[in-house]
Scaffold this active site. Structure first.
Site, PDB file in Angstrom:
ATOM      1  N   GLU A  76       0.815  -1.225   0.000  1.00 14.07           N
ATOM      2  CA  GLU A  76       0.000   0.000   0.000  1.00 14.07           C
ATOM      3  C   GLU A  76       0.846   1.271   0.000  1.00 14.07           C
ATOM      4  OE1 GLU A  76      -2.875  -0.215  -0.814  1.00 14.07           O
ATOM      5  OE2 GLU A  76      -3.911  -1.919   0.090  1.00 14.07           O
ATOM      6  N   HIS A  95      -2.257   1.710   8.758  1.00 14.15           N
ATOM      7  CA  HIS A  95      -3.349   1.044   8.043  1.00 14.15           C
ATOM      8  C   HIS A  95      -3.578  -0.330   8.657  1.00 14.15           C
ATOM      9  CE1 HIS A  95      -5.815  -0.926   5.182  1.00 14.15           C
ATOM     10  NE2 HIS A  95      -4.843  -1.697   4.714  1.00 14.15           N
TER      11      HIS A  95
HETATM   12 ZN   LIG Z   1      -5.082  -3.515   3.791  1.00 17.74          ZN
END
Ligand SMILES: [Zn+2]
Length: 213
Positions: A76, A95
């Site tokens: 990410e 996250h």
């Molecule tokens: Zn994730």
């Protein structure tokens, strides 16, 4: 070692994500931006938190190029970098797939001001539209939804929190999990009462005055 303090913090708070029950396995990710150096320390992809050492943490620039580290950065990375470019007051991103907040994300609900601690995010926790994990579209949807909030749900995926430092971003994730659970439980047995925008403004000012935010 480049960004030694930041890399140690990634290891420390990564482990805390597991012990606080905010993620499982190698799921979730976190990063810290050193604005003076223009460099980001980010969790490597697919490494277990309790096996991760500071050397494993990847150092990248804002363009996503690896500056130091042998492993690949988190899948990410795109939205971490997007957030640092998007807002000057963000120096850390967390996250998670924390269960209660992600339950709301799977319903494609926002989290309203059901408890004053929602003020750590703003007057609510907004929701970013679904896009495949790791995609540029997901990053774009997140930036569009998060605005000036410090937390944002990712539809059918999880939660992203931000802060001036990693301790602040972590605390937002932890408290939003509590709030999500309270919202879920309150919904199970009745109709939760939502605090007004006016009251939430007072709460946010108090958080700012006490440096909670
Ligand atoms: Zn994730």
């Amino acid at each position: 070692m480049l960004l030694e303090e930041e890399r140690k913090s990634i290891v420390q708070f990564g482990r805390a994500l597991l012990t606080a029950g905010l993620t499982t396995g190698t799921g979730g990710n976190l990063s810290i931006y050193n604005r003076a150096e223009g460099l980001v320390a980010i969790k490597p992809s697919g490494v277990a938190y309790f096996e991760m050492t500071p050397e494993d943490v990847v150092v990248i620039d804002l363009g996503g190029h690896i500056v130091d580290g042998k492993l690949q950065p988190s899948s990410e990375t795109q939205f971490h970098l997007g957030l640092y470019r998007f807002r000057a007051n963000i120096n850390a991103v967390v996250h998670t797939h924390q269960v209660y907040a992600t339950t709301m994300a799977c319903l494609n609900w926002e989290i309203p001001a059901v408890h004053y601690l929602v003020g750590l995010s703003g007057n609510k926790v907004p929701l970013a539209a679904y896009a495949t994990y790791g995609s540029r579209e997901l990053s774009e949807n997140l930036l569009q939804a998060i605005g000036n909030y410090n937390a944002c749900l990712l539809a059918n995926h999880g939660l992203v929190t931000v802060g001036a430092n990693i301790a602040a971003a972590f605390a937002v994730a932890e408290e939003i999990e509590l709030v999500s659970r309270l919202y879920y439980q309150a919904k199970c047995i009745g109709s939760p009462v939502i605090l007004s925008d006016e009251e939430m403004e007072k709460v946010i000012h108090k958080f700012q005055a006490s440096s909670t935010l």
